[in-house]
Design a protein around this motif. Structure first.
Motif, PDB file in Angstrom:
ATOM      1  N   ARG A 172       0.848  -1.189   0.000  1.00 53.52           N
ATOM      2  CA  ARG A 172       0.000   0.000   0.000  1.00 53.52           C
ATOM      3  C   ARG A 172       0.886   1.242   0.000  1.00 53.52           C
ATOM      4  O   ARG A 172       1.599   1.502   0.966  1.00 53.52           O
ATOM      5  N   TYR A 173       0.880   1.955  -1.074  1.00 52.41           N
ATOM      6  CA  TYR A 173       1.603   3.217  -1.192  1.00 52.41           C
ATOM      7  C   TYR A 173       3.083   3.095  -0.819  1.00 52.41           C
ATOM      8  O   TYR A 173       3.576   3.817   0.054  1.00 52.41           O
ATOM      9  N   PRO A 174       3.840   2.179  -1.445  1.00 53.09           N
ATOM     10  CA  PRO A 174       5.255   2.048  -1.083  1.00 53.09           C
ATOM     11  C   PRO A 174       6.056   3.312  -1.344  1.00 53.09           C
ATOM     12  O   PRO A 174       6.995   3.622  -0.602  1.00 53.09           O
ATOM     13  N   ARG A 175       5.708   4.073  -2.376  1.00 55.32           N
ATOM     14  CA  ARG A 175       6.437   5.316  -2.644  1.00 55.32           C
ATOM     15  C   ARG A 175       6.224   6.331  -1.525  1.00 55.32           C
ATOM     16  O   ARG A 175       7.156   7.019  -1.096  1.00 55.32           O
ATOM     17  N   GLU A 176       5.002   6.411  -1.049  1.00 52.67           N
ATOM     18  CA  GLU A 176       4.710   7.299   0.075  1.00 52.67           C
ATOM     19  C   GLU A 176       5.508   6.854   1.301  1.00 52.67           C
ATOM     20  O   GLU A 176       6.015   7.683   2.062  1.00 52.67           O
ATOM     21  N   GLY A 177       5.629   5.550   1.479  1.00 48.52           N
ATOM     22  CA  GLY A 177       6.403   5.029   2.600  1.00 48.52           C
ATOM     23  C   GLY A 177       7.869   5.387   2.497  1.00 48.52           C
ATOM     24  O   GLY A 177       8.492   5.775   3.495  1.00 48.52           O
ATOM     25  N   LEU A 178       8.441   5.267   1.318  1.00 47.24           N
ATOM     26  CA  LEU A 178       9.846   5.629   1.127  1.00 47.24           C
ATOM     27  C   LEU A 178      10.079   7.104   1.431  1.00 47.24           C
ATOM     28  O   LEU A 178      11.084   7.463   2.047  1.00 47.24           O
ATOM     29  N   ARG A 179       9.146   7.946   1.009  1.00 51.45           N
ATOM     30  CA  ARG A 179       9.269   9.380   1.265  1.00 51.45           C
ATOM     31  C   ARG A 179       9.149   9.677   2.756  1.00 51.45           C
ATOM     32  O   ARG A 179       9.935  10.458   3.313  1.00 51.45           O
ATOM     33  N   ALA A 180       8.205   9.053   3.431  1.00 52.02           N
ATOM     34  CA  ALA A 180       8.008   9.291   4.865  1.00 52.02           C
ATOM     35  C   ALA A 180       9.219   8.826   5.674  1.00 52.02           C
ATOM     36  O   ALA A 180       9.660   9.507   6.604  1.00 52.02           O
ATOM     37  N   VAL A 181       9.759   7.671   5.304  1.00 49.41           N
ATOM     38  CA  VAL A 181      10.936   7.137   6.001  1.00 49.41           C
ATOM     39  C   VAL A 181      12.122   8.080   5.842  1.00 49.41           C
ATOM     40  O   VAL A 181      12.848   8.359   6.798  1.00 49.41           O
TER      41      VAL A 181
END
Length: 197
Positions: free
Chosen positions: A42-51
């Motif tokens: 679910r939204y891996p790109r959003e996760g990479l940005r948040a991390v």
């Protein structure tokens, strides 16, 4: 056997080769066991940005704490052994991070989902198991730090359902810890050499 007996067995044997062999065997078995069962990402790109953004905030804090609490070890690895430091920066994410995340996030969350019915239960169980694995380093700092890190990693896996942002986050903090001098708490050579068998 994996989450309780595994670390205790490694600690009893105290051979670095056994540590990595057991970790990778467990990761391979975990990958086979959960193949086709993990939830969709679910939204891996959003996760990479948040991390990445969170690391930019926490990294200076961790570096300042390391400089304050252990000034004699601060930046000793990159200053005194730059070749070894570079090797750690390159190999740690490849050889250590992925197998740990496969076992303590992907496998644990998938295999025990029926037992751990809520996100909070899964996150806490993952963090506790992850922290307990680090008893092999024979110091409480490693256990406390990995419990805190385990909460973050597990929370991100629960939120995004993907190992990509979790592996990135684990790699960033792991490399930072070795860089700022806190790797002394995650080195089996020092722990096992000075401790009684």
């Amino acid at each position: 056997m994996i989450f309780g007996g595994g670390p205790l067995l490694v600690l009893a044997i105290r051979r670095p080769g056994i540590l990595f062999l057991s970790l990778w065997l467990a990761a391979a078995a975990a990958q086979i066991a959960v193949r086709g069962q993990t939830p969709p990402s679910r939204y891996p790109r959003e996760g990479l940005r948040a991390v990445s953004l969170r690391f930019l905030v926490f990294a200076p804090v961790i570096a300042c704490l390391a400089r304050w609490l252990w000034p004699g070890h601060f930046l000793t690895l990159p200053r005194e052994k730059p070749g070894l430091w570079l090797a750690v920066m390159l190999l740690y994410p490849l050889l250590s991070v992925w197998p740990q995340e496969m076992v303590y996030r992907a496998f644990l969350f998938t295999r025990y989902r029926p037992l751990l019915g809520t996100p909070s239960a899964r996150i806490c169980a993952s963090a506790v198991a992850f922290a307990f694995a680090h008893v092999i380093f024979l110091n409480w700092i490693a256990v406390i730090l990995t419990f805190a890190g385990g909460l973050m990693f597990a929370r991100d896996y629960e939120r995004y359902g993907s190992l990509a942002p979790v592996c990135l986050e684990h790699s960033l903090y792991g490399c930072l810890i070795f860089t700022v001098g806190m790797g002394q708490f995650f080195y089996t050579g020092a722990a096992w050499h000075h401790a009684p068998a």
